[in-house]
Design an enzyme around this catalytic site. Structure first.
Site, PDB file in Angstrom:
ATOM      1  N   HIS A 194      -0.479   4.213   7.675  1.00 32.14           N
ATOM      2  CA  HIS A 194       0.047   4.630   6.367  1.00 32.14           C
ATOM      3  C   HIS A 194       0.549   6.072   6.396  1.00 32.14           C
ATOM      4  O   HIS A 194       0.045   6.873   7.181  1.00 32.14           O
ATOM      5  CB  HIS A 194      -1.040   4.506   5.294  1.00 32.14           C
ATOM      6  CG  HIS A 194      -1.462   3.096   5.063  1.00 32.14           C
ATOM      7  ND1 HIS A 194      -2.510   2.516   5.753  1.00 32.14           N
ATOM      8  CD2 HIS A 194      -0.968   2.143   4.226  1.00 32.14           C
ATOM      9  CE1 HIS A 194      -2.639   1.250   5.356  1.00 32.14           C
ATOM     10  NE2 HIS A 194      -1.725   1.000   4.438  1.00 32.14           N
ATOM     11  N   SER A 251       0.811  -1.231   0.000  1.00 29.21           N
ATOM     12  CA  SER A 251       0.000   0.000   0.000  1.00 29.21           C
ATOM     13  C   SER A 251       0.841   1.277   0.000  1.00 29.21           C
ATOM     14  O   SER A 251       0.344   2.336  -0.364  1.00 29.21           O
ATOM     15  CB  SER A 251      -0.962   0.007   1.198  1.00 29.21           C
ATOM     16  OG  SER A 251      -0.248  -0.268   2.381  1.00 29.21           O
ATOM     17  N   ASP A 295      -5.192   6.735   9.952  1.00 31.16           N
ATOM     18  CA  ASP A 295      -5.206   5.352  10.461  1.00 31.16           C
ATOM     19  C   ASP A 295      -3.964   5.032  11.292  1.00 31.16           C
ATOM     20  O   ASP A 295      -3.839   3.951  11.844  1.00 31.16           O
ATOM     21  CB  ASP A 295      -5.350   4.349   9.312  1.00 31.16           C
ATOM     22  CG  ASP A 295      -4.158   4.350   8.340  1.00 31.16           C
ATOM     23  OD1 ASP A 295      -3.222   5.148   8.541  1.00 31.16           O
ATOM     24  OD2 ASP A 295      -4.191   3.561   7.383  1.00 31.16           O
ATOM     25  N   GLY A 329      -2.086  -4.316   1.073  1.00 32.06           N
ATOM     26  CA  GLY A 329      -2.086  -5.522   1.908  1.00 32.06           C
ATOM     27  C   GLY A 329      -1.126  -6.610   1.478  1.00 32.06           C
ATOM     28  O   GLY A 329      -1.067  -7.677   2.093  1.00 32.06           O
ATOM     29  N   ASN A 363       3.400  -5.371   5.846  1.00 32.11           N
ATOM     30  CA  ASN A 363       2.219  -6.195   6.114  1.00 32.11           C
ATOM     31  C   ASN A 363       2.564  -7.497   6.820  1.00 32.11           C
ATOM     32  O   ASN A 363       1.744  -8.053   7.546  1.00 32.11           O
ATOM     33  CB  ASN A 363       1.451  -6.481   4.820  1.00 32.11           C
ATOM     34  CG  ASN A 363       0.789  -5.218   4.299  1.00 32.11           C
ATOM     35  OD1 ASN A 363       0.061  -4.544   5.020  1.00 32.11           O
ATOM     36  ND2 ASN A 363       1.065  -4.867   3.057  1.00 32.11           N
TER      37      ASN A 363
END
Length: 211
Positions: free
Chosen positions: A190, A11, A187, A49, A82
């Site tokens: 990121h 991502s 979040d 992801g 991830n």
């Protein structure tokens, strides 16, 4: 002269957390154009992801990925985050299991990363023109978890061993550590627009080698 840039990874490569055009791939592409004084056309193959194991499979079996990488003059790779996030989530709530789960995930992640780099060298082995590969290091998305900091630092150490004439490692850990509020999206995982700019700048600072 036109340079072809292929971006692979998770991502961070897709630019999740920033508006279109503000991820590190388009920003770095514009910086590269300014430095190389030539058009840079990029192909973004990032997948939200994605883990190291999943990327390694794609590089081995996906003809679109393989062709885009074979034709690329410039390649960026962002992967590994991830693997850590999944391991941290799977061990949450299991008392005392976090260090064991993270250690196992790190070993697996490093093995997959070696596979990714091996496949990249293989794809570029017969390249008639010069190329460069740039690895984006990891920052710690869990700054309050000591084991996570240790995990990220070990992964970065491992990935940075691939530094060579054609391959460079962009270390972003120290830029993000302590600056998460300014550089991360809502979040807290990121990067935001500023965070992606920091990554693009670090890549740009590595120069353009033999291109």
């Amino acid at each position: 002269m036109r340079y072809r840039y292929t971006a692979i990874g998770d991502s961070l490569t897709t630019g999740f957390g920033a508006l279109p055009g503000n991820g590190f791939v388009p920003v770095y592409s514009r910086m590269a154009e300014a430095r190389l004084r030539s058009k840079v056309v990029y192909t973004n193959l990032g997948v939200n992801g994605l883990t190291t194991g999943e990327l390694e499979q794609r590089l081995r079996g996906n003809s679109m990925y393989r062709q885009a990488l074979q034709e690329a003059d410039l390649i960026t790779l962002s992967i590994g985050g991830n693997d850590l996030i999944r391991a941290a989530k799977s061990s949450a709530g299991q008392q005392g299991s976090t260090p064991v789960v993270l250690r196992k995930a790190l070993q697996e992640c490093q093995k997959n990363f070696d596979g990714i780099m091996g496949t990249l060298w293989q794809l570029k082995r017969n390249s008639a023109s010069p190329y460069i590969i740039r690895i984006v290091g990891l920052y710690n998305p869990y700054p309050r978890l000591d084991e996570a900091s240790n995990w990220v630092m070990q992964f970065n150490r491992h990935a940075s061993q691939y530094n060579s004439r054609s391959c460079g490692f962009a270390s972003i850990y120290n830029s993000f550590a302590g600056n998460e509020r300014e550089l991360l999206f809502l979040d807290h995982i990121h990067p935001n627009k500023r965070g992606y700019y920091v990554i693009a700048e670090k890549l740009n600072h590595l120069g353009y080698g033999m291109l």
